[in-house]
Scaffold this motif. Sequence first.
Motif, PDB file in Angstrom:
ATOM      1  N   VAL A  34       0.845  -1.202   0.000  1.00 26.84           N
ATOM      2  CA  VAL A  34       0.000   0.000   0.000  1.00 26.84           C
ATOM      3  C   VAL A  34       0.871   1.239   0.000  1.00 26.84           C
ATOM      4  CG1 VAL A  34      -1.697   1.313   1.324  1.00 26.84           C
ATOM      5  CG2 VAL A  34      -1.944  -1.164   1.098  1.00 26.84           C
ATOM      6  N   GLY A  35       2.020   1.195   0.691  1.00 25.88           N
ATOM      7  CA  GLY A  35       2.955   2.306   0.668  1.00 25.88           C
ATOM      8  C   GLY A  35       2.970   3.094   1.959  1.00 25.88           C
ATOM      9  N   VAL A  36       3.161   4.396   1.846  1.00 21.46           N
ATOM     10  CA  VAL A  36       3.355   5.274   2.997  1.00 21.46           C
ATOM     11  C   VAL A  36       2.209   6.282   3.066  1.00 21.46           C
ATOM     12  CG1 VAL A  36       4.882   7.006   4.027  1.00 21.46           C
ATOM     13  CG2 VAL A  36       5.861   5.033   2.827  1.00 21.46           C
ATOM     14  N   LEU A  37       1.575   6.368   4.228  1.00 20.62           N
ATOM     15  CA  LEU A  37       0.576   7.404   4.504  1.00 20.62           C
ATOM     16  C   LEU A  37       0.946   8.038   5.837  1.00 20.62           C
ATOM     17  CD1 LEU A  37      -1.142   4.844   3.036  1.00 20.62           C
ATOM     18  CD2 LEU A  37      -2.868   6.638   3.071  1.00 20.62           C
ATOM     19  N   GLU A  38       1.443   9.274   5.768  1.00 18.40           N
ATOM     20  CA  GLU A  38       2.001   9.938   6.942  1.00 18.40           C
ATOM     21  C   GLU A  38       1.395  11.339   7.057  1.00 18.40           C
ATOM     22  OE1 GLU A  38       6.384  11.805   7.943  1.00 18.40           O
ATOM     23  OE2 GLU A  38       6.285   9.852   6.970  1.00 18.40           O
ATOM     24  N   ASN A  39       0.743  11.593   8.187  1.00 20.16           N
ATOM     25  CA  ASN A  39       0.081  12.881   8.420  1.00 20.16           C
ATOM     26  C   ASN A  39      -0.922  13.191   7.304  1.00 20.16           C
ATOM     27  OD1 ASN A  39       1.521  13.497  10.845  1.00 20.16           O
ATOM     28  ND2 ASN A  39       3.289  14.081   9.607  1.00 20.16           N
ATOM     29  N   VAL A  40      -1.863  12.282   7.153  1.00 19.28           N
ATOM     30  CA  VAL A  40      -2.982  12.449   6.224  1.00 19.28           C
ATOM     31  C   VAL A  40      -4.243  12.585   7.062  1.00 19.28           C
ATOM     32  CG1 VAL A  40      -4.281  11.446   4.315  1.00 19.28           C
ATOM     33  CG2 VAL A  40      -1.803  11.083   4.470  1.00 19.28           C
ATOM     34  N   ALA A  41      -4.897  13.745   6.976  1.00 21.82           N
ATOM     35  CA  ALA A  41      -6.032  14.024   7.856  1.00 21.82           C
ATOM     36  C   ALA A  41      -7.337  13.447   7.332  1.00 21.82           C
ATOM     37  CB  ALA A  41      -6.172  15.534   8.064  1.00 21.82           C
ATOM     38  N   GLN A  42      -7.497  13.473   6.018  1.00 17.74           N
ATOM     39  CA  GLN A  42      -8.808  13.088   5.481  1.00 17.74           C
ATOM     40  C   GLN A  42      -8.673  12.693   4.021  1.00 17.74           C
ATOM     41  OE1 GLN A  42     -10.539  15.428   3.203  1.00 17.74           O
ATOM     42  NE2 GLN A  42     -12.128  13.917   2.818  1.00 17.74           N
ATOM     43  N   ILE A  43      -9.308  11.573   3.668  1.00 20.19           N
ATOM     44  CA  ILE A  43      -9.443  11.163   2.271  1.00 20.19           C
ATOM     45  C   ILE A  43     -10.865  10.666   2.072  1.00 20.19           C
ATOM     46  CG2 ILE A  43      -8.728   9.539   0.478  1.00 20.19           C
ATOM     47  CD1 ILE A  43      -5.967   9.499   1.595  1.00 20.19           C
ATOM     48  N   ASP A  44     -11.537  11.213   1.087  1.00 22.11           N
ATOM     49  CA  ASP A  44     -12.862  10.736   0.705  1.00 22.11           C
ATOM     50  C   ASP A  44     -12.676   9.530  -0.217  1.00 22.11           C
ATOM     51  OD1 ASP A  44     -15.621  10.586   0.096  1.00 22.11           O
ATOM     52  OD2 ASP A  44     -15.290  11.795  -1.694  1.00 22.11           O
ATOM     53  N   GLN A  45     -13.211   8.381   0.192  1.00 22.03           N
ATOM     54  CA  GLN A  45     -12.920   7.125  -0.503  1.00 22.03           C
ATOM     55  C   GLN A  45     -14.194   6.449  -0.986  1.00 22.03           C
ATOM     56  OE1 GLN A  45     -10.113   4.690   1.923  1.00 22.03           O
ATOM     57  NE2 GLN A  45     -10.264   6.377   3.388  1.00 22.03           N
ATOM     58  N   VAL A  46     -14.187   6.053  -2.255  1.00 24.02           N
ATOM     59  CA  VAL A  46     -15.273   5.261  -2.823  1.00 24.02           C
ATOM     60  C   VAL A  46     -14.663   4.215  -3.746  1.00 24.02           C
ATOM     61  CG1 VAL A  46     -17.320   5.256  -4.295  1.00 24.02           C
ATOM     62  CG2 VAL A  46     -16.950   7.159  -2.702  1.00 24.02           C
ATOM     63  N   ASP A  47     -14.879   2.942  -3.449  1.00 23.81           N
ATOM     64  CA  ASP A  47     -14.521   1.849  -4.353  1.00 23.81           C
ATOM     65  C   ASP A  47     -13.035   1.851  -4.703  1.00 23.81           C
ATOM     66  OD1 ASP A  47     -14.723  -0.313  -6.108  1.00 23.81           O
ATOM     67  OD2 ASP A  47     -15.255   0.970  -7.810  1.00 23.81           O
TER      68      ASP A  47
END
Length: 267
Positions: free
Chosen positions: A244-257
């Motif tokens: 999946v990789g690196v997710l660092e200091n991510v506050a919000q992601i709108d996710q669909v499918d």
Amino acid sequence: EQGVPVAQRVFKDNYLRPPFIQPYRCKRVLIEGVTIRNSPFWLINPVLSDDVIVRGVNCVSFGPNSDGCDPESCNRVLIENCLFDTGDDCIALKSGRNNDGRRLAMPIQNVVIQDCVMRAGHGGVVLGSEISGGARNIFARRCRMSSPDLQRGIRIKTNSVRGGLIENIAIRDIDIGEVKDAIVINFFYEEGDAGSHLPQVKDLHISHLTVHKAERAFLLRGFERAPISGVSLHHVEFKQAASVGVLENVAQIDQVDITFNGSALTL
């Protein structure tokens, strides 16, 4: 960086590598049906220009900093039906570096990128890193990217020395064959968090993106004091990705499918 007035920035012995084609403060520019090879620096670099069309151009160059097409602080740009096989970013949208970019305060804006092919390069569709004047109203669609030498697909790169407000970006119908990192938002580019100009991403929409093979799906690195937000990912498929990789200091992601190696993925 020392605040020297522009008129005094004259070098007696100038060994700087120049861009190959650089329309400067121009209006109604058309660059069509040419092939550019072995450029000393960026291949096509419209600066402070309005109504620019780059159509049916082949950019093939593998030297240092051999970006394909870098519109900088331009308004109303169309890049379509082009081929990029480069030693640096394929398309990089820019708006000036550090204090010079903030002094002019001219964003790169109202850009359409469509029906292009990206092979080798540091990034396919890129914003930055010289993005201090900001970027807005960027639309990319129907592009195909693939190469063992393609390092990143969709890429945003900046830091707190360069800053920049990046807003209203729509990227859709992108097919990536082989890439190292598919989606990159990196606030730690070069100097990292060493300044007072916090970068900001607002209304970045990525939809109908298919990635067939990647080493990492994501490299998202925000600041603790300025996390990444304002990102939406709809109908994004990673068919074969090592991580999946690196997710660092991510506050919000709108996710669909979002699917990852055949399974649903929630970030």
